[in-house]
Design a protein around this motif. Structure first.
Motif, PDB file in Angstrom:
ATOM      1  N   ALA A   1       0.767  -1.061  -0.183  1.00  0.00           N
ATOM      2  CA  ALA A   1       0.095  -0.097   0.615  1.00  0.00           C
ATOM      3  C   ALA A   1       1.216   1.106   0.331  1.00  0.00           C
ATOM      4  O   ALA A   1       2.145   1.057   0.465  1.00  0.00           O
ATOM      5  N   ALA A   2       0.208   2.018  -0.521  1.00  0.00           N
ATOM      6  CA  ALA A   2       1.221   3.809  -0.264  1.00  0.00           C
ATOM      7  C   ALA A   2      -0.065   4.497  -0.024  1.00  0.00           C
ATOM      8  O   ALA A   2      -1.676   4.832   0.105  1.00  0.00           O
ATOM      9  N   ILE A   3       0.979   5.500   0.688  1.00  0.00           N
ATOM     10  CA  ILE A   3       0.005   6.425   0.689  1.00  0.00           C
ATOM     11  C   ILE A   3       0.744   7.720   0.353  1.00  0.00           C
ATOM     12  O   ILE A   3       2.392   8.538   0.643  1.00  0.00           O
ATOM     13  N   GLN A   4      -0.393   9.359  -0.217  1.00  0.00           N
ATOM     14  CA  GLN A   4       0.378  10.955  -0.309  1.00  0.00           C
ATOM     15  C   GLN A   4      -0.181  11.396  -0.442  1.00  0.00           C
ATOM     16  O   GLN A   4      -1.747  11.581  -0.983  1.00  0.00           O
ATOM     17  N   LEU A   5      -0.152  12.200   0.748  1.00  0.00           N
ATOM     18  CA  LEU A   5      -0.994  13.063   1.375  1.00  0.00           C
ATOM     19  C   LEU A   5      -0.076  14.516   2.002  1.00  0.00           C
ATOM     20  O   LEU A   5      -0.671  15.339   2.208  1.00  0.00           O
ATOM     21  N   ARG A   6       0.320  14.810   0.313  1.00  0.00           N
ATOM     22  CA  ARG A   6       0.056  16.162  -0.231  1.00  0.00           C
ATOM     23  C   ARG A   6      -0.113  16.897   0.364  1.00  0.00           C
ATOM     24  O   ARG A   6      -1.414  16.498  -0.517  1.00  0.00           O
ATOM     25  N   PRO A   7      -0.279  17.865   0.671  1.00  0.00           N
ATOM     26  CA  PRO A   7      -1.203  19.500   1.091  1.00  0.00           C
ATOM     27  C   PRO A   7      -2.461  19.296  -0.911  1.00  0.00           C
ATOM     28  O   PRO A   7      -1.184  19.802  -1.648  1.00  0.00           O
ATOM     29  N   HIS A   8      -3.361  19.479  -1.500  1.00  0.00           N
ATOM     30  CA  HIS A   8      -3.718  19.913  -2.812  1.00  0.00           C
ATOM     31  C   HIS A   8      -4.903  20.746  -2.762  1.00  0.00           C
ATOM     32  O   HIS A   8      -5.640  20.888  -1.862  1.00  0.00           O
TER      33      HIS A   8
ATOM     34  N   ARG B   1      -5.656  12.225  -0.949  1.00  0.00           N
ATOM     35  CA  ARG B   1      -6.285  13.565  -1.318  1.00  0.00           C
ATOM     36  C   ARG B   1      -7.433  13.607  -2.441  1.00  0.00           C
ATOM     37  O   ARG B   1      -6.961  13.003  -3.523  1.00  0.00           O
ATOM     38  N   GLN B   2      -8.623  13.422  -1.376  1.00  0.00           N
ATOM     39  CA  GLN B   2      -9.621  13.213  -2.813  1.00  0.00           C
ATOM     40  C   GLN B   2      -9.488  14.290  -3.903  1.00  0.00           C
ATOM     41  O   GLN B   2      -9.590  13.754  -4.967  1.00  0.00           O
ATOM     42  N   GLY B   3      -9.389  14.902  -3.952  1.00  0.00           N
ATOM     43  CA  GLY B   3      -9.030  15.950  -5.008  1.00  0.00           C
ATOM     44  C   GLY B   3      -7.765  16.344  -5.618  1.00  0.00           C
ATOM     45  O   GLY B   3      -8.180  15.784  -6.791  1.00  0.00           O
ATOM     46  N   LEU B   4      -6.966  15.122  -5.068  1.00  0.00           N
ATOM     47  CA  LEU B   4      -5.596  14.555  -5.625  1.00  0.00           C
ATOM     48  C   LEU B   4      -6.141  13.092  -7.065  1.00  0.00           C
ATOM     49  O   LEU B   4      -5.646  13.115  -7.873  1.00  0.00           O
ATOM     50  N   ILE B   5      -6.986  12.669  -6.363  1.00  0.00           N
ATOM     51  CA  ILE B   5      -7.343  10.890  -6.794  1.00  0.00           C
ATOM     52  C   ILE B   5      -8.248  12.061  -7.994  1.00  0.00           C
ATOM     53  O   ILE B   5      -8.048  10.994  -8.843  1.00  0.00           O
ATOM     54  N   GLU B   6      -8.779  12.714  -7.486  1.00  0.00           N
ATOM     55  CA  GLU B   6      -9.870  13.318  -8.934  1.00  0.00           C
ATOM     56  C   GLU B   6      -9.139  13.787  -9.687  1.00  0.00           C
ATOM     57  O   GLU B   6      -9.436  13.722 -11.387  1.00  0.00           O
TER      58      GLU B   6
END
Length: 565
Positions: free
Chosen positions: A467-474, A496-501
């Protein structure tokens, strides 16, 4: 402001500064140009698309003059089309500086014509008292030689073209200004003369290629490896995929020698020259967030044209003056997310098109097979049976990094054999990370290397992790190369959801609206740990993501945005 990319219809570009400028709009020069444009619907040029070139530093074009053109633009760096000759009309060459319109040259597929009104300052040199004014006027006079044909308003003006700068008679067509006795003879003289000039230009021998239709010639401005930036690596892959669609010349300040695909030539450092030397149908300016982009940004501000806008801190504080100046002349603006497209449209009025956002790292099926993954885990020294969680990039978002460690402690309390790996530069955060890890009793389960991870090590962790975690501010529509790489590897990732989208990430990438507590993070990771490990590596979801997000599709989208599809 309308998009002005090429279509199958020939375009006429008209310099409309004489109609913006109060000093000429209601006088002979402005009236003459306005009348010529009003006559166009009644002549053979009625179906031709007319684009008015405006100057953002001058007043807006008066409302009653706007119907004279089909489109208007501030862009001074047009896209043209092989095999088609567009037209540029310089309406006031001795009044307004024509240096910035040099991109409208015949070598770029444009017939450049000048409407000449008079040479009054040559006849009355006493009017040019400051030395600088005389030099400026003589420079404008010399630049007239660069035009293909001339439309003086009187025989006397035609003689002066010959006597002052040596223009041959065959390049001159006297039109005359409108008079009460002959109001209509000008649809015959000007538009008829333009038809004759265009026919003569098209009859001249052109460059040719044997065995295939010539591809559009593209000047590509970007950082490039060995420049150490994500955009340099991104451009390397873009150019590798562009060979079926463009003849590419790369302009970059990267130190050579460069490793380039066979269809790409290194044409030199970043400079204004390619936009005005007539060698290309189009140029593409690539803008990012490092100092290496400053020279390219300078070109974008002065000339505009097609602009690829990567993630940039400039977008975080709109409407920043420097950022707005990049968009004024840009046409089109190419971005990588719908969110950024909407932001630029709503705040700056920019017309943007969204390109695919392909991952930089591609993985063959055998790389992601279980047997090979186990080999890589052994090479990295990962604990047998561990649920390996990796976070990539620099550990600069301290709060998110600390939450990852607390989330790790929760997972282990739920009997998940989790281990956390920071794959990237930890730097000054190392002491704080150690302190939090000791405080929560997981110091022996949190790992990082003292030096920054190289490309090989990042690739190994993308293959080996569970698994990976990428929680940079978006915000503001930014994308993430790291998230795209995780998706490319079929690696379940929390972001973060905005980054996913923004990245169009597939279903195995899970979004958090906001990271309020480590519990939310731990619950999502536990859900991943409860599934079959490696189930997404060879999945239909990964295949569908890669089918849409790849550099072949990217090159096709660029070609379409420039009007070549």
């Amino acid at each position: 402001m309308s998009v002005t990319r090429p279509t199958s219809v020939r375009s006429i570009y008209v310099d409309l500064r004489c109609l913006q400028d109060a000093g000429s709009a209601d006088h002979e020069i402005g009236v003459h140009i306005a009348d010529l444009l009003r006559e166009r619907p009644s002549c053979a040029w009625r179906d031709t698309r007319v684009v008015g070139l405006l100057d953002p530093a001058l007043p807006e074009l008066a409302r009653h003059l706007r119907p004279l053109c089909d489109d208007t633009t501030f862009c001074l760096n047009p896209v043209t089309h092989p095999g088609r000759l567009d037209v540029f009309i310089q309406s006031s060459p001795m009044t307004h500086d024509i240096a910035d319109t040099w991109a409208f040259r015949r070598g770029r597929g444009i017939l450049a014509v000048a409407i000449v009104h008079d040479f009054s300052l040559c006849e009355r040199p006493g009017l040019m008292s400051p030395r600088a004014q005389r030099i400026e006027y003589l420079a404008k006079l010399a630049r007239l030689r660069n035009y293909d044909c001339f439309f003086p308003v009187s025989p006397a003006c035609a003689r002066q073209l010959r006597d002052l700068i040596g223009i041959e008679e065959r390049r001159v067509c006297v039109t005359g200004a409108e008079t009460a006795s002959e109001p209509d003879r000008r649809g015959e003289r000007f538009w008829g003369g333009l038809t004759a000039a265009l026919s003569a230009a098209e009859a001249r021998p052109q460059r040719f290629s044997i065995g295939r239709k010539r591809l559009p010639r593209l000047a590509y401005f970007s950082p490039y490896p060995p420049d150490r930036s994500g955009i340099a690596a991104f451009s390397e892959q873009v150019l590798a995929a562009a060979g079926q669609r463009f003849e590419v010349s790369l302009y970059t300040d990267a130190p050579g020698p460069l490793r380039l695909p066979a269809h790409v030539c290194h044409a030199g450092p970043v400079t204004y020259a390619p936009l005005v030397n007539g060698a290309y149908e189009a140029s593409l300016l690539v803008i990012g967030n490092s100092q290496s982009h400053s020279p390219i940004a300078g070109i974008a501000e002065r000339y505009g044209g097609p602009l690829v806008l990567h993630d940039s801190p400039m977008t975080e504080h709109p409407p920043a003056r420097c950022f707005k100046s990049l968009l004024i002349r840009a046409d089109p603006v190419l971005v990588h997310s719908v969110a950024l497209q909407k932001l630029l449209r709503d705040r700056n009025g920019a017309r943007c098109q969204v390109l695919p956002f392909p991952p930089l790292r591609q993985f063959a099926g055998e790389e992601l097979a279980s047997a090979h993954r186990e080999e890589v885990r052994l090479k990295l020294g990962l604990a047998p049976g561990a649920f390996v969680i990796s976070t990539f990039g620099d550990a600069v978002a301290w709060q998110a990094s600390a939450m990852c460690i607390v989330g790790l402690e929760l997972l282990r309390s739920w009997q998940v054999p989790a281990e956390m790996h920071f794959v990237g530069a930890v730097g000054g955060a190392a002491n704080d990370l150690r302190r939090v890890a000791r405080q929560y009793g997981v110091a022996d389960r949190v790992h990082w290397a003292e030096d920054q991870a190289d490309g090989r090590r990042c690739r190994d962790y993308l293959i080996a992790s569970d698994a990976a975690i990428q929680l940079r501010p978006h915000g503001f529509g930014q994308t993430s190369h790291t998230l795209a790489n995780c998706a490319s590897a079929g690696l379940p990732t929390i972001a973060r959801q905005g980054l996913i989208e923004a990245c169009g990430a597939p279903e195995y990438c899970k979004g958090l609206e906001e990271l309020h507590s480590p519990l939310e993070l731990a619950e999502l990771l536990a859900g991943i740990a409860g599934g079959a490990r490696g189930q997404w590596r060879d999945s239909a979801a990964r295949a569908a993501y890669l089918a849409t997000n790849n550099f072949g599709r990217y090159a096709a989208a660029v070609a379409e945005a420039l009007g070549y599809e």
